[in-house]
Design a protein around this motif. Structure first.
Motif, PDB file in Angstrom:
ATOM      1  N   ASN A 179       0.818  -1.209   0.000  1.00  0.00           N
ATOM      2  CA  ASN A 179       0.000   0.000   0.000  1.00  0.00           C
ATOM      3  C   ASN A 179       0.853   1.261   0.000  1.00  0.00           C
ATOM      4  N   ALA A 180       2.134   1.111  -0.330  1.00  0.00           N
ATOM      5  CA  ALA A 180       3.066   2.238  -0.310  1.00  0.00           C
ATOM      6  C   ALA A 180       2.902   3.113  -1.550  1.00  0.00           C
ATOM      7  N   LYS A 181       3.251   4.380  -1.414  1.00  0.00           N
ATOM      8  CA  LYS A 181       3.251   5.304  -2.549  1.00  0.00           C
ATOM      9  C   LYS A 181       4.467   5.023  -3.419  1.00  0.00           C
ATOM     10  N   VAL A 182       4.244   4.875  -4.726  1.00  0.00           N
ATOM     11  CA  VAL A 182       5.345   4.586  -5.651  1.00  0.00           C
ATOM     12  C   VAL A 182       5.550   5.685  -6.688  1.00  0.00           C
ATOM     13  N   GLU A 183       4.556   6.544  -6.876  1.00  0.00           N
ATOM     14  CA  GLU A 183       4.700   7.636  -7.831  1.00  0.00           C
ATOM     15  C   GLU A 183       5.741   8.633  -7.318  1.00  0.00           C
ATOM     16  N   VAL A 184       6.401   9.319  -8.237  1.00  0.00           N
ATOM     17  CA  VAL A 184       7.531  10.167  -7.851  1.00  0.00           C
ATOM     18  C   VAL A 184       7.246  11.663  -7.999  1.00  0.00           C
ATOM     19  N   ALA A 185       6.147  12.045  -8.603  1.00  0.00           N
ATOM     20  CA  ALA A 185       5.910  13.463  -8.855  1.00  0.00           C
ATOM     21  C   ALA A 185       4.583  13.951  -8.280  1.00  0.00           C
ATOM     22  N   ASP A 186       4.024  13.213  -7.339  1.00  0.00           N
ATOM     23  CA  ASP A 186       2.758  13.634  -6.742  1.00  0.00           C
ATOM     24  C   ASP A 186       2.947  14.912  -5.924  1.00  0.00           C
ATOM     25  N   PRO A 187       1.930  15.774  -5.878  1.00  0.00           N
ATOM     26  CA  PRO A 187       2.031  16.986  -5.044  1.00  0.00           C
ATOM     27  C   PRO A 187       2.217  16.625  -3.576  1.00  0.00           C
ATOM     28  N   THR A 188       2.918  17.482  -2.853  1.00  0.00           N
ATOM     29  CA  THR A 188       3.060  17.326  -1.404  1.00  0.00           C
ATOM     30  C   THR A 188       2.555  18.601  -0.735  1.00  0.00           C
ATOM     31  N   LEU A 189       2.008  18.444   0.456  1.00  0.00           N
ATOM     32  CA  LEU A 189       1.408  19.573   1.169  1.00  0.00           C
ATOM     33  C   LEU A 189       1.953  19.656   2.583  1.00  0.00           C
ATOM     34  N   THR A 190       2.176  20.878   3.054  1.00  0.00           N
ATOM     35  CA  THR A 190       2.439  21.076   4.476  1.00  0.00           C
ATOM     36  C   THR A 190       1.111  20.951   5.214  1.00  0.00           C
ATOM     37  N   ILE A 249      -9.806  12.151   0.784  1.00  0.00           N
ATOM     38  CA  ILE A 249      -9.400  11.488   2.019  1.00  0.00           C
ATOM     39  C   ILE A 249      -8.101  12.140   2.475  1.00  0.00           C
ATOM     40  N   SER A 250      -7.950  12.301   3.763  1.00  0.00           N
ATOM     41  CA  SER A 250      -6.807  13.039   4.280  1.00  0.00           C
ATOM     42  C   SER A 250      -6.381  12.444   5.610  1.00  0.00           C
ATOM     43  N   ASP A 251      -5.102  12.653   5.966  1.00  0.00           N
ATOM     44  CA  ASP A 251      -4.648  12.214   7.283  1.00  0.00           C
ATOM     45  C   ASP A 251      -4.799  13.308   8.338  1.00  0.00           C
ATOM     46  N   ASP A 252      -5.420  14.437   7.965  1.00  0.00           N
ATOM     47  CA  ASP A 252      -5.751  15.456   8.957  1.00  0.00           C
ATOM     48  C   ASP A 252      -6.774  14.867   9.934  1.00  0.00           C
ATOM     49  N   LYS A 253      -6.461  14.835  11.218  1.00  0.00           N
ATOM     50  CA  LYS A 253      -7.256  14.097  12.192  1.00  0.00           C
ATOM     51  C   LYS A 253      -8.679  14.634  12.320  1.00  0.00           C
ATOM     52  N   GLU A 254      -8.842  15.943  12.348  1.00  0.00           N
ATOM     53  CA  GLU A 254     -10.173  16.526  12.487  1.00  0.00           C
ATOM     54  C   GLU A 254     -11.041  16.168  11.289  1.00  0.00           C
ATOM     55  N   TYR A 255     -10.492  16.325  10.100  1.00  0.00           N
ATOM     56  CA  TYR A 255     -11.248  16.018   8.882  1.00  0.00           C
ATOM     57  C   TYR A 255     -11.542  14.520   8.790  1.00  0.00           C
TER      58      TYR A 255
END
Length: 297
Positions: free
Chosen positions: A24-35, A146-152
């Motif tokens: 279930n790991a991420k393998v793509e190399v150019a996906d956007p990243t967010l703070t 879907i997000s790993d932000d706990k509140e959301y």
């Protein structure tokens, strides 16, 4: 269709993570990243946008665009097992293997063939940052981030899922989580999709997409492919079981159905030993798919 440029590193990442059992790991190399602040701001914008006239207009446009794209990209797609959808009339969660940014069009074509005109899709929040036509569809189509932000994740996301299902709609959740480009094999699934099916008392529409190579060049690394959708028996929650028990039972059943569909389609047992034909259409450096230890599930 090849999206996202050259895939040599992606293929190497797939081979590495499959050998390590990190399915279930991420393998793509150019996906956007967010703070974290960017992530929270993106989710706030998404929720605020849903109640505007601009969103409703663009949602209507995006669904028409998605339907046109579905017809175009699935000109050669076959559908098997459509009769398994006959008893699904209300809300349901759809699961399928995830191997292409446009593989949801295969699911959409199938659901439309069954008379279901609308399909909601769960997608990573970072996909809202994509550009071009894909970014437009991610922003305005029937997408639930879907997000790993706990509140959301803990409060908002379950409400959005419940709303879709209560409105008798279909919701596509990829239980493999990350996309592995053109990877033929069904990967072990995570429990989230089945938890929501059990929690809200809806069935799981179980799907597996077979990928067949075509003798036509697509780009420098890949030949073209076409798809065969296998609609598998629908999985219903047992009212006598708890949410936890149901989710685990449905998860195990779905994976075993996908495994059996793979073995029937490709005529061989499912193992996670790296093989040259793991990546459909691949014409790149075959040595990147080194043969490793055999693993069966």
């Amino acid at each position: 269709m090849i999206i996202g440029g050259m895939k040599q590193q992606v293929v190497a990442n797939i081979e590495r993570d499959a050998a390590a059992g990190q399915f279930n790991a991420k393998v793509e190399v150019a996906d956007p990243t967010l703070t974290k602040p960017q992530q929270q701001d993106l989710l706030r914008q998404y929720l605020a946008r849903r109640d505007t006239l601009t969103y409703r207009v663009n949602n209507h446009v995006s669904r028409r665009v998605a339907n046109l794209a579905t017809r175009y990209f699935n000109r050669r797609t076959e559908i098997h097992g459509l009769a398994n959808l006959q008893g699904v009339t209300g809300g349901a969660i759809v699961t399928s293997n995830h191997f292409n940014p446009l593989d949801n069009t295969v699911v959409r074509k199938t659901m439309r063939a069954a008379g279901r005109k609308r399909l909601f899709i769960v997608s990573r929040d970072t996909n809202l940052e994509m550009g071009g036509l894909i970014g437009y569809l991610m922003t305005y189509y029937d997408t639930i981030p879907i997000s790993d932000d706990k509140e959301y994740a803990g409060r908002v996301f379950p409400q959005l899922v419940e709303q879709v299902l209560a409105n008798q709609q279909l919701l596509l959740i990829y239980p493999e989580q990350e996309m592995w480009f053109n990877y033929r094999k069904p990967r072990p699934v995570k429990r989230g999709a089945y938890y929501y099916a059990a929690k809200f008392g809806v069935p799981v529409v179980s799907c597996f997409v077979e990928i067949r190579d075509l003798p036509r060049v697509d780009n420098a690394e890949f030949d073209q492919t076409r798809y065969v959708m296998h609609v598998l028996p629908t999985i219903y929650p047992d009212p006598q079981l708890s949410v936890r028990e149901n989710s685990r039972r449905m998860m195990a059943t779905d994976y075993q159905q996908k495994k059996a569909a793979y073995e029937t389609a490709y005529g061989k047992p499912l193992t996670y030993r790296a093989e040259p034909d793991d990546i459909a259409g691949w014409r790149g450096d075959q040595q990147s798919l080194a043969i490793g230890p055999s693993k069966t599930v």
